[in-house]
Design an enzyme around this catalytic site. Structure first.
Site, PDB file in Angstrom:
ATOM      1  N   HIS A  74       0.832  -1.199   0.000  1.00 30.92           N
ATOM      2  CA  HIS A  74       0.000   0.000   0.000  1.00 30.92           C
ATOM      3  C   HIS A  74       0.863   1.242   0.000  1.00 30.92           C
ATOM      4  CE1 HIS A  74       0.657   0.815   4.390  1.00 30.92           C
ATOM      5  NE2 HIS A  74       0.729  -0.502   4.472  1.00 30.92           N
ATOM      6  N   ASP A  76      -0.717   4.188   0.828  1.00 28.85           N
ATOM      7  CA  ASP A  76      -1.305   5.123   1.792  1.00 28.85           C
ATOM      8  C   ASP A  76      -0.558   5.024   3.119  1.00 28.85           C
ATOM      9  OD1 ASP A  76      -2.485   2.531   2.186  1.00 28.85           O
ATOM     10  OD2 ASP A  76      -4.080   3.420   3.386  1.00 28.85           O
ATOM     11  N   ASP A 107       6.514   1.637   6.663  1.00 27.41           N
ATOM     12  CA  ASP A 107       5.150   1.088   6.522  1.00 27.41           C
ATOM     13  C   ASP A 107       4.364   1.895   5.516  1.00 27.41           C
ATOM     14  OD1 ASP A 107       2.747  -0.183   6.794  1.00 27.41           O
ATOM     15  OD2 ASP A 107       2.313   0.586   8.785  1.00 27.41           O
ATOM     16  N   GLU A 141      -5.140   0.712   2.860  1.00 21.87           N
ATOM     17  CA  GLU A 141      -4.771  -0.336   3.809  1.00 21.87           C
ATOM     18  C   GLU A 141      -4.866   0.196   5.221  1.00 21.87           C
ATOM     19  OE1 GLU A 141      -2.795  -3.257   6.254  1.00 21.87           O
ATOM     20  OE2 GLU A 141      -2.185  -1.165   6.072  1.00 21.87           O
ATOM     21  N   GLU A 170       4.983  -5.688   3.806  1.00 28.02           N
ATOM     22  CA  GLU A 170       4.788  -4.999   5.098  1.00 28.02           C
ATOM     23  C   GLU A 170       6.023  -5.190   5.983  1.00 28.02           C
ATOM     24  OE1 GLU A 170       2.473  -3.047   6.118  1.00 28.02           O
ATOM     25  OE2 GLU A 170       0.575  -3.560   5.136  1.00 28.02           O
ATOM     26  N   HIS A 368       4.059   3.914  12.209  1.00 25.96           N
ATOM     27  CA  HIS A 368       2.957   4.689  12.801  1.00 25.96           C
ATOM     28  C   HIS A 368       3.437   5.681  13.871  1.00 25.96           C
ATOM     29  CE1 HIS A 368      -0.515   1.781  11.496  1.00 25.96           C
ATOM     30  NE2 HIS A 368       0.497   1.750  10.659  1.00 25.96           N
TER      31      HIS A 368
HETATM   32 ZN   LIG Z   1       1.355  -1.259   6.356  1.00 27.40          ZN
END
Ligand SMILES: [Zn+2]
Length: 395
Positions: A74, A76, A107, A141, A170, A368
């Site tokens: 992904h 995003d 990520d 995602e 990932e 994150h």
């Molecule tokens: Zn991810």
């Protein structure tokens, strides 16, 4: 013609696209510009569903004679939080002390950047792969995952696409590149219980029916005994009560209603359906338990709502795929990766319905977080691993 052989350059380009879900942010266009010179045909379907925002996705395919490998991921990213907390701006791709900073660094724009670089190197050295390669890249995602990989797979399969194996990029490594491949994932279900009691005066409990008493018994029945002790490939199934709500501010009032929500991460002892049945059984039995409700004559009145679509448990048993990836990791890092099924769900849960899938990418430590970043040496290392994997898998 210059091919995108430098993972750090690829990643810098992607980080500079502010693609916080559901914004495309230029990221898919940037990726398309990297893939087109390698001969990929690129399509960018937009998916919609009532109640969600439209999301753009990308499917790129390089066709050849032989097996078909999918790389999935992904572009995003999650929101950056307060930009002022970042040492380096989150969409600038600045490098300091051998690390590149930016949202998505690990990520998982970093994983995509490395796979693209590995493909470019493979093509430079060996020409087109002896088979087909496709990239299945979603922009949904980190969001609700409704207009993303699930629909993209359906869309591609409806056009006649089929795949022999897939790698999801990932960040799977807890500490160092090469620690861990994910070869399966636990399933996940969530529910909310509401107990219906009878409101009354706290000094006259026999005239009321306090729903909190029954809720305590119901929660206890979910927590004990354990659902299982784990299996060869999976850790034990675990239930967490995520919230308990009554919302009663008065100390002299017995409330009419009490709710609790829970999430279960489950292993291959169960399917979502058998586990839901087990939860219903436990709750029905516990509702008849009157130990905490001495004034009650009737079983507790409650309802249970399953609050999200279940994620199903899966385990990949494709030895060729696992051996090619694991061998490539060992050749580059010098250590054998652990084959794990730990952690949360990922888009591999959609892919597993179409072909065997494994997951391997960068180190997840800063995902994150503020100051998400990746070591440039890891970008080079992962590119080498993917490069070797491509050579082995297509050999
Ligand atoms: Zn991810």
């Amino acid at each position: 013609m210059t091919l995108p052989i430098d993972p750090a350059a690829n990643l810098a380009t992607l980080i500079r696209c502010p693609s916080v879900t559901p914004a495309e942010g230029g990221a898919l266009s940037a990726l398309q510009a990297m893939l087109a010179p390698m001969g990929f045909g690129v399509e960018r379907p937009i998916f919609s569903e009532a109640g969600t925002l439209d999301v753009e996705n990308l499917y790129a395919r390089l066709s050849g004679n032989g097996p078909h490998l999918m790389f999935a991921g992904h572009t995003d990213v999650v929101p950056v939080g307060d930009e002022a907390d970042w040492t380096h701006p989150p969409f600038a791709a600045e490098i300091a002390n051998g690390e590149m900073f930016g949202r998505g660094a690990v990520d998982m724009k970093g994983g995509i950047a490395c796979f693209v670089a590995a493909l470019a190197r493979h093509i430079e050295q060996h020409g087109a792969p002896k088979g087909s390669v496709s990239l299945l890249i979603t922009g949904d995602e980190e969001g609700p995952s409704i207009n993303g990989s699930g629909k993209l797979l359906e869309w591609a399969a409806a056009k006649g696409e089929n795949w022999d194996a897939a790698v999801v990029g990932e960040p799977t490594n807890p500490n160092a590149l090469g620690d861990m491949i994910k070869i399966g994932r636990r399933g996940s279900i969530s529910g909310t219980i509401t107990v219906h009691g009878r409101q009354g005066h706290a000094a006259y409990p026999h005239l009321a029916d306090n729903p909190v008493r029954a809720l305590v018994t119901l929660c206890d029945a979910l927590l004990d005994p354990a659902f299982d002790e784990g299996t060869t490939d999976f850790q034990a199934t675990n239930l967490e009560i995520t919230t308990v709500d009554v919302g009663n501010r008065a100390t002299n009032v017995i409330p009419a209603r009490a709710t609790a929500s829970f999430n279960i991460r489950f292993n291959d002892t169960w399917t979502a359906e058998t586990l839901q049945a087990e939860v219903h059984n436990r709750l029905d039995r516990a509702a008849e338990d009157l130990r905490l409700r001495p004034h009650a004559q009737e079983p507790a009145s409650f309802d249970l709502i399953w609050t999200e679509r279940p994620s199903h448990v899966f385990l990949t048993r494709d030895e060729k795929l696992i051996a090619a990836l694991s061998g490539s990791i060992e050749a580059v890092t010098g250590a054998k990766p652990a084959l794990s099924t730990s952690g949360g769900t990922s888009d591999a849960r959609f892919i597993k319905d179409y072909c065997p899938v494994v997951e391997f990418g960068l180190v997840g430590k800063t995902m994150h977080m503020v100051d998400e970043r990746v070591a440039l040496s890891d970008l080079e290392g992962l590119t080498k691993i993917y490069e070797r994997f491509l050579a082995d898998w297509f050999a």
